[in-house]
Design an enzyme around this catalytic site. Structure first.
Site, PDB file in Angstrom:
ATOM      1  N   GLN A 109       0.861  -1.189   0.000  1.00 25.37           N
ATOM      2  CA  GLN A 109       0.000   0.000   0.000  1.00 25.37           C
ATOM      3  C   GLN A 109       0.897   1.237   0.000  1.00 25.37           C
ATOM      4  O   GLN A 109       1.760   1.378   0.869  1.00 25.37           O
ATOM      5  CB  GLN A 109      -0.918   0.023   1.219  1.00 25.37           C
ATOM      6  CG  GLN A 109      -1.939   1.163   1.136  1.00 25.37           C
ATOM      7  CD  GLN A 109      -2.741   1.341   2.418  1.00 25.37           C
ATOM      8  OE1 GLN A 109      -2.226   1.885   3.386  1.00 25.37           O
ATOM      9  NE2 GLN A 109      -3.987   0.900   2.420  1.00 25.37           N
TER      10      GLN A 109
ATOM     11  N   ARG B 160      -7.621   1.835  -2.389  1.00 27.28           N
ATOM     12  CA  ARG B 160      -8.394   1.953  -1.143  1.00 27.28           C
ATOM     13  C   ARG B 160      -9.065   3.319  -1.127  1.00 27.28           C
ATOM     14  O   ARG B 160      -8.398   4.357  -1.291  1.00 27.28           O
ATOM     15  CB  ARG B 160      -7.494   1.789   0.075  1.00 27.28           C
ATOM     16  CG  ARG B 160      -8.238   1.838   1.425  1.00 27.28           C
ATOM     17  CD  ARG B 160      -7.274   1.495   2.555  1.00 27.28           C
ATOM     18  NE  ARG B 160      -7.812   1.720   3.883  1.00 27.28           N
ATOM     19  CZ  ARG B 160      -8.428   0.789   4.635  1.00 27.28           C
ATOM     20  NH1 ARG B 160      -8.608  -0.428   4.142  1.00 27.28           N
ATOM     21  NH2 ARG B 160      -8.856   1.062   5.852  1.00 27.28           N
TER      22      ARG B 160
ATOM     23  N   TYR C 276      -6.224  11.146   3.969  1.00 26.02           N
ATOM     24  CA  TYR C 276      -4.841  11.424   3.599  1.00 26.02           C
ATOM     25  C   TYR C 276      -4.806  12.156   2.251  1.00 26.02           C
ATOM     26  O   TYR C 276      -5.842  12.538   1.723  1.00 26.02           O
ATOM     27  CB  TYR C 276      -4.019  10.137   3.632  1.00 26.02           C
ATOM     28  CG  TYR C 276      -3.949   9.565   5.036  1.00 26.02           C
ATOM     29  CD1 TYR C 276      -3.325  10.275   6.062  1.00 26.02           C
ATOM     30  CD2 TYR C 276      -4.557   8.357   5.364  1.00 26.02           C
ATOM     31  CE1 TYR C 276      -3.293   9.781   7.364  1.00 26.02           C
ATOM     32  CE2 TYR C 276      -4.520   7.855   6.661  1.00 26.02           C
ATOM     33  CZ  TYR C 276      -3.888   8.578   7.656  1.00 26.02           C
ATOM     34  OH  TYR C 276      -3.858   8.106   8.946  1.00 26.02           O
TER      35      TYR C 276
ATOM     36  N   GLY D  35      -8.639  -7.121  10.087  1.00 23.39           N
ATOM     37  CA  GLY D  35      -7.601  -6.294  10.672  1.00 23.39           C
ATOM     38  C   GLY D  35      -7.110  -6.800  12.013  1.00 23.39           C
ATOM     39  O   GLY D  35      -6.291  -7.710  12.092  1.00 23.39           O
ATOM     40  N   ARG D  36      -7.613  -6.214  13.086  1.00 20.76           N
ATOM     41  CA  ARG D  36      -7.088  -6.509  14.422  1.00 20.76           C
ATOM     42  C   ARG D  36      -7.087  -7.982  14.805  1.00 20.76           C
ATOM     43  O   ARG D  36      -6.157  -8.439  15.474  1.00 20.76           O
ATOM     44  CB  ARG D  36      -7.858  -5.675  15.455  1.00 20.76           C
ATOM     45  CG  ARG D  36      -7.510  -4.195  15.374  1.00 20.76           C
ATOM     46  CD  ARG D  36      -8.380  -3.370  16.291  1.00 20.76           C
ATOM     47  NE  ARG D  36      -7.919  -1.980  16.350  1.00 20.76           N
ATOM     48  CZ  ARG D  36      -8.537  -1.013  17.019  1.00 20.76           C
ATOM     49  NH1 ARG D  36      -9.642  -1.316  17.703  1.00 20.76           N
ATOM     50  NH2 ARG D  36      -8.054   0.212  17.029  1.00 20.76           N
TER      51      ARG D  36
END
Length: 345
Positions: free
Chosen positions: A101, A225, A180, A314-315
Site C-alpha cells: 500500500q 483503497r 490522507y 484487521g485486528r
C-alpha cells in the site's frame, strides 16, 4: 469448491489466484527502523500471516514529505527497497501473495517529521487536533501545493510503484482513503482550489486518476483503497457524495485489480441506504474488498450476498497470526488488546 465460501480460491486477475478470500488489512504499526526500512521482525510478522489469500502491507511512504507518524516504513530509497525484498521473499516462500500500500499523508503531518517544513495539502486548511504520539503538539496549517508539486507527487507515486515491482511485490494498493493526501483532494472542506485541481468533481478527482495512470505504467496489478463519504481527518460536506459517485463510476474504465473499502467500521449509513461497501458495489462493477470491523461470520454473509468478493480482516489478524487456520478449524480466537500494538508476533 470448498463448502465454506471464505476458503474458496479466488481469481484476482488472469495470472493471480488467491488461495482463499481472506485479506490481511493494511495496519500501520510504526515499527520500521530510524531510516524507515522494514526490519527482520517485520518480515517475520508478515510471513506468519502468509496463509491469508492476500496481504496488504501497512502504508509505505512514497517520499520524505509523506511522513505523518513515527517510524512508518517507506519505499523511496534503495535501502528501503532492499528491506522490502526480504519481506516479500519470506511471504512468497510461505506461498503467500502481498501488495504494497503506497501513500502520502498530506496535511495529516507536522514539521517534526519534515525537517521543520510545513506539510503540503490541496489547500491551506488545518486539521484540528493533537498530533498522535506527541505530548500536545497541534496540527499546523499546511502549505497549498503548487502545480509543479502536484506533478512531482504523481511521479512519486509512480516511482513507488516501480520500487514495489523491484522489491517483488505482487501489486500495489494506492491509498486514497481516510483523509490522507489523495482523499483530501476529493473533499470540499480540504480542497478549496479554483484551478484545474479543484472546484468540480472532475477537477477534484483529477490527481487520483493521473496517479492511477502513472502507477499502472509501472506495475501490472493496481488496487485502490477509498473511503467515499467517510470522514476520518475530514469535515462533512453534503457535496462530497457527488464527487464519490463520479469517482466510483469512473473506476469502471480503469481495469483496476480491486477497490478496497477504507472504513474502520463498515456500518449501515442512512444517507447511503446501506454500508459503504454496498454503496461501492452499487456503482463499481469490478472486484470489491470489504473492510471495516468484519469477522468471519459477517464476512461469509457479505460474500454470499454478493456485496463483496473478498473480506479484509484487521485486528484479529494482529492477535492471531494463525487466524486462517483457526477460522478454518473453528478454533476460538485470541481477543485483540491495545497492548498488542507494540508487539510484532
Amino acid at each position: 469448491m470448498n463448502q465454506d465460501i471464505l476458503f474458496n480460491n479466488f481469481e484476482l486477475s488472469g495470472d493471480l489466484t488467491l488461495s482463499n478470500r481472506i485479506v490481511m488489512a493494511p495496519m500501520n504499526r510504526s515499527m520500521a527502523d530510524d531510516d524507515l526500512v522494514p526490519t527482520g521482525a517485520m518480515a517475520d510478522y508478515y510471513a506468519r500471516r502468509a496463509d491469508t489469500g492476500l496481504i496488504i502491507t501497512e502504508s509505505l511512504m512514497i517520499s520524505p514529505s509523506a511522513q505523518g507518524y513515527p517510524n512508518t516504513p517507506a519505499i523511496f530509497t534503495p535501502a528501503q527497497v532492499e528491506g522490502w525484498k526480504k519481506v516479500v521473499r519470506k511471504v512468497h516462500e510461505k506461498g503467500g501473495k502481498i501488495f504494497a500500500q503506497i501513500w502520502h499523508t498530506g496535511r495529516v503531518s507536522h514539521p517534526i517529521y519534515l525537517n521543520g517544513e510545513k506539510p503540503i495539502a490541496p489547500s491551506a486548511v488545518a486539521l484540528k487536533g493533537r498530533v498522535p504520539r506527541t505530548n500536545d503538539l497541534q496540527y499546523d496549517v499546511p502549505r497549498e501545493m503548487t502545480e509543479m508539486e502536484i506533478r512531482l507527487m504523481i511521479q512519486d507515486f509512480a516511482q513507488a510503484a516501480a520500487n514495489a515491482r523491484e522489491a517483488g511485490f505482487d501489486g500495489v494498493e494506492v491509498h486514497a482513503a481516510n483523509g490522507y493526501l489523495l482523499d483530501q483532494f476529493l473533499h470540499w472542506d480540504t480542497n478549496r482550489r479554483t484551478d484545474d485541481w479543484g472546484g468540480s468533481e472532475e477537477n477534484m478527482a483529477r490527481i487520483l486518476f493521473e496517479v492511477l495512470d502513472a502507477v499502472k505504467q509501472e506495475i501490472a496489478h493496481v488496487g485502490l483503497r477509498v473511503s467515499p463519504v467517510g470522514y476520518l481527518h475530514l469535515e462533512h460536506d453534503e457535496r462530497d457524495k457527488t464527487v464519490s459517485d463520479y469517482v466510483l463510476q469512473r473506476f469502471n474504465q480503469y481495469d483496476l485489480t480491486y477497490v478496497h473499502t477504507g472504513m474502520f467500521e463498515d456500518s449501515e449509513q442512512e444517507h447511503l441506504a446501506g454500508t459503504v461497501t454496498q454503496y461501492i458495489r452499487s456503482l463499481y462493477k469490478g472486484i470489491v474488498i470489504a473492510c471495516g470491523g468484519y469477522d468471519a461470520e459477517r464476512g461469509r454473509k457479505t460474500l454470499h450476498k454478493g456485496d463483496a468478493d473478498l473480506i479484509a480482516i484487521g485486528r484479529p489478524l494482529i492477535a492471531n497470526p494463525d487466524y486462517v487456520e483457526k477460522v478454518r478449524t473453528r478454533q476460538p480466537l485470541t481477543t485483540y488488546s491495545v497492548e498488542m500494538l507494540n508487539e510484532l508476533v
